[in-house]
Enzyme design. Structure first.
Site, PDB file in Angstrom:
ATOM      1  N   PRO A 231      46.672  41.255  42.127  1.00  0.00           N
ATOM      2  CA  PRO A 231      45.592  40.368  42.604  1.00  0.00           C
ATOM      3  C   PRO A 231      44.250  40.824  42.026  1.00  0.00           C
ATOM      4  O   PRO A 231      43.914  41.999  42.090  1.00  0.00           O
ATOM      5  CB  PRO A 231      45.616  40.565  44.124  1.00  0.00           C
ATOM      6  N   GLU A 232      43.528  39.892  41.427  1.00  0.00           N
ATOM      7  CA  GLU A 232      42.222  40.203  40.849  1.00  0.00           C
ATOM      8  C   GLU A 232      41.124  39.758  41.817  1.00  0.00           C
ATOM      9  O   GLU A 232      41.392  39.085  42.809  1.00  0.00           O
ATOM     10  CB  GLU A 232      42.068  39.488  39.501  1.00  0.00           C
TER      11      GLU A 232
END
Ligand SMILES: [Zn+2]
Length: 280
Positions: free
Chosen positions: A2-3
């Protein structure tokens, strides 16, 4: 992984759904993730007191109450799901938080993380930013009006290549490998230019490009998520049309020259040698 744009979307979703609600019970299905889970501290910070809000700092999610904050990090493979049952539905469900939706109905947050590089922890009292999780973190890219100016102050006299500079979380958080290549293309800056050699106008352009690309990813990422809390949707940057990343040998969308790949610090960088001329 997840960014920042996905973590931002998740945080906003949690805020909409769970702010004001009170956590009544927490069940942990493991003692540790990346670190031991401080179960007693977590319970003392969040049980029987309303959630004030959810906030994001870098890729940490903070669930704030008057007693303290619960800190979540999703690591490589973590996700947070809203469910109607406390029973773990997915493998690798490590914690379940129970809330009253209304007087009759409950709603649950499930923390899932197959590879367990994530984190659940707690901070008693107010968050100061000096905590071990946050003390080394750099600029929040979306919170500064003059991001370029801030970057310029930090980058003056630095010999480090600008791409590595903007990926350094002690300088600025949330600029992952894909966003770094895309931002420098947008700003027309060669990724190997030493940060200290860049002029003010280049830093301004880089700051604006980072903000534009992250905001676009947040917008796109938000639309790929079925509900705000579910992270099963593909991340925003897969949907986003990438201009240079992973486009080696393909024509530049501006000048039709071929996109070039190089390796910096073990990571692939993509750029257009014509549009992004080296600035010595
Ligand atoms: Zn070009």
């Amino acid at each position: 992984m997840p960014e920042l744009p996905e973590v931002e979307t998740i945080t906003k979703g949690l805020n909409l759904k769970f702010s004001g609600k009170t956590c009544t019970k927490i069940v942990f299905h493991r003692k540790d993730l990346r670190y031991p889970i401080p179960q007693q501290t977590i319970r003392s910070c969040c049980l029987e007191t309303p959630i004030l809000s959810f906030k994001r700092r870098a890729k940490y999610i903070l669930m704030e109450t008057q007693k303290g904050s619960i800190v979540f990090h999703l690591g490589m493979t973590g996700s947070i799901h809203q469910e109607v049952s406390s029973v773990p539905l997915r493998p690798h469900t490590h914690a379940v938080f129970s809330f009253y939706e209304n007087k009759q109905k409950k709603v649950y947050l499930h923390y899932v993380d197959p590879r367990r590089f994530g984190l659940i922890s707690a901070i008693k009292g107010a968050v100061t930013g000096k905590e071990k999780y946050f003390q080394d973190l750099g600029l929040e890219p979306l919170e500064h009006k003059n991001l370029g100016k801030k970057l310029m102050q930090l980058g003056a006299h630095k010999k480090q290549a600008i791409k590595k500079f903007i990926m350094d979380s002690k300088i600025i958080v949330g600029v992952g490998n894909i966003y770094a290549s895309e931002s420098l293309y947008e700003a027309r800056v060669h990724p190997e230019t030493p940060a200290g050699n860049l002029k003010n106008k280049h830093f301004i352009a880089i700051g604006l490009a980072i903000q534009k690309i992250l905001r676009k990813a947040i917008k796109d990422g938000g639309t790929t998520l079925k509900d705000y809390v579910n992270t099963d949707g593909k991340p925003g940057y897969f949907k986003q049309k990438l201009k240079v990343y992973d486009r080696e040998q393909q024509p530049c969308l501006t000048c039709k020259q071929k996109i070039v790949r190089l390796v910096q610090g073990g990571r692939s960088t993509f750029f257009c040698p014509y549009c992004q001329k080296e600035k010595k």
